[in-house]
Design a protein around this motif. Structure first.
Motif, PDB file in Angstrom:
ATOM      1  N   ILE A 123       9.047   9.389   7.538  1.00  0.00           N
ATOM      2  CA  ILE A 123       7.631  10.083   7.679  1.00  0.00           C
ATOM      3  C   ILE A 123       8.233  10.977   8.861  1.00  0.00           C
ATOM      4  O   ILE A 123       8.278  10.821   9.791  1.00  0.00           O
ATOM      5  CB  ILE A 123       6.831   9.519   8.115  1.00  0.00           C
ATOM      6  N   ASP A 138      10.269   4.175  -2.480  1.00  0.00           N
ATOM      7  CA  ASP A 138      11.100   3.979  -1.908  1.00  0.00           C
ATOM      8  C   ASP A 138      11.581   2.841  -3.341  1.00  0.00           C
ATOM      9  O   ASP A 138      12.957   3.051  -3.184  1.00  0.00           O
ATOM     10  CB  ASP A 138      10.438   2.649  -1.455  1.00  0.00           C
ATOM     11  N   CYS A 166       9.342  12.738   3.678  1.00  0.00           N
ATOM     12  CA  CYS A 166       7.538  12.839   3.267  1.00  0.00           C
ATOM     13  C   CYS A 166       7.255  13.423   4.919  1.00  0.00           C
ATOM     14  O   CYS A 166       7.148  13.013   5.701  1.00  0.00           O
ATOM     15  CB  CYS A 166       7.397  11.078   3.050  1.00  0.00           C
ATOM     16  N   ILE A 222      12.191   5.276   2.957  1.00  0.00           N
ATOM     17  CA  ILE A 222      10.956   6.570   3.291  1.00  0.00           C
ATOM     18  C   ILE A 222      11.152   7.103   5.289  1.00  0.00           C
ATOM     19  O   ILE A 222      11.094   6.226   5.478  1.00  0.00           O
ATOM     20  CB  ILE A 222       9.578   6.130   3.272  1.00  0.00           C
ATOM     21  N   VAL A 269       2.993  12.734   5.940  1.00  0.00           N
ATOM     22  CA  VAL A 269       1.463  11.967   5.687  1.00  0.00           C
ATOM     23  C   VAL A 269       0.182  12.913   5.414  1.00  0.00           C
ATOM     24  O   VAL A 269      -0.174  13.724   6.405  1.00  0.00           O
ATOM     25  CB  VAL A 269       1.437  10.277   6.381  1.00  0.00           C
ATOM     26  N   CYS A 276       4.584   1.702   6.514  1.00  0.00           N
ATOM     27  CA  CYS A 276       5.862   2.270   6.313  1.00  0.00           C
ATOM     28  C   CYS A 276       6.672   1.874   6.325  1.00  0.00           C
ATOM     29  O   CYS A 276       7.863   1.909   5.493  1.00  0.00           O
ATOM     30  CB  CYS A 276       5.567   3.853   6.051  1.00  0.00           C
ATOM     31  N   ALA A 302       3.703   5.133  -1.502  1.00  0.00           N
ATOM     32  CA  ALA A 302       5.133   4.635  -0.494  1.00  0.00           C
ATOM     33  C   ALA A 302       5.886   3.049  -1.601  1.00  0.00           C
ATOM     34  O   ALA A 302       7.433   4.150  -1.122  1.00  0.00           O
ATOM     35  CB  ALA A 302       4.938   4.899   0.892  1.00  0.00           C
ATOM     36  N   TYR A 353       9.815  -0.106   4.078  1.00  0.00           N
ATOM     37  CA  TYR A 353       9.824   0.799   2.442  1.00  0.00           C
ATOM     38  C   TYR A 353      11.603   1.824   3.837  1.00  0.00           C
ATOM     39  O   TYR A 353      11.210   2.813   3.828  1.00  0.00           O
ATOM     40  CB  TYR A 353       9.550   1.936   2.190  1.00  0.00           C
ATOM     41  N   LEU A 368       2.048  12.162   1.086  1.00  0.00           N
ATOM     42  CA  LEU A 368       1.951  10.576   1.012  1.00  0.00           C
ATOM     43  C   LEU A 368       0.960  10.454   1.752  1.00  0.00           C
ATOM     44  O   LEU A 368       0.476  10.889   2.881  1.00  0.00           O
ATOM     45  CB  LEU A 368       3.331  10.382   2.010  1.00  0.00           C
TER      46      LEU A 368
END
Length: 217
Positions: free
Chosen positions: A147, A103, A112, A145, A114, A139, A99, A142, A93
């Motif tokens: 992270i 989404d 995800c 998503i 980064v 982010c 992103a 979304y 990502l």
């Protein structure tokens, strides 16, 4: 050596370099067929890395249901819908347009990483270090998503100091993001280390290593 010998050797090296974190081995099978991937599965590996949607789908359709697939290459937004229902995690990502597409296409939360260019090489993809925090904050909009960590690729070098600096920067950045306490970005994981540098990555805290050549050669 055989696939079995390769797996045993890599696992032995990994064990010898573990510090506080026992990393997950992702077998990178992007350059081999389903038969080799299944041979790795037979040796106990359950996590597989692919960088092209067509190759990933070939493995999905030709391997046992409990095999887990990680998308580790640059992901074009138009290809997201092909892989989104088949991945355990996306390790690359690196832009808000991606992103947004993840989404849009996801029916559930997607883990995800980064991707960060900690080496500063022009040839490497990923965000610059100073871009990471604002990106992660953005982010939040979304909801599909999550992270879970950061990913990087080190320079192709045998200079240990360069490798340690590259991996150490990612670990420090991970800690900074984690300390923010973002609900959408727990950021506890580090995806770093490949066939030529994974022992050092493990010593520097890698929780996922992406290994291909030394497993399948």
């Amino acid at each position: 050596m055989s696939i079995s010998d390769n797996v045993k050797q890599v696992q032995s090296i990994m064990e010898a370099h573990v510090q506080d974190v026992e990393p997950t081995l992702i077998a990178v099978t992007k350059s081999v067929g389903v038969d080799v991937a299944n041979a790795l599965y037979a040796e106990g590996i359950r996590d597989f890395g692919e960088n092209r949607p067509d190759s990933l789908l070939e493995k999905v359709n030709g391997m046992p249901e409990d095999a887990k697939f990680h998308f580790i290459g640059t992901l074009q937004t138009r290809k997201v819908r092909q892989i989104i229902d088949h991945v355990a995690a996306i390790h690359s990502l690196d832009r808000l347009s991606l992103a947004a597409e993840i989404d849009k296409r996801a029916s559930e939360t997607i883990d995800c990483f980064v991707q960060v260019n900690t080496s500063g090489e022009d040839s490497k993809h990923g965000l610059e270090i100073e871009e990471v925090m604002p990106f992660i904050e953005n982010c939040k909009q979304y909801p599909h998503i999550r992270i879970i960590g950061l990913m990087t690729m080190a320079p192709f070098t045998e200079e240990e100091s360069v490798l340690r600096e590259t991996f150490g920067r990612l670990r420090q950045l991970r800690d900074e993001v984690n300390a923010k306490g973002f609900e959408h970005a727990p950021c506890t994981e580090l995806s770093m280390g490949m066939s030529n540098d994974y022992p050092i990555a493990i010593e520097e805290g890698a929780s996922f290593v992406r290994i291909g050549t030394v497993l399948v050669q």
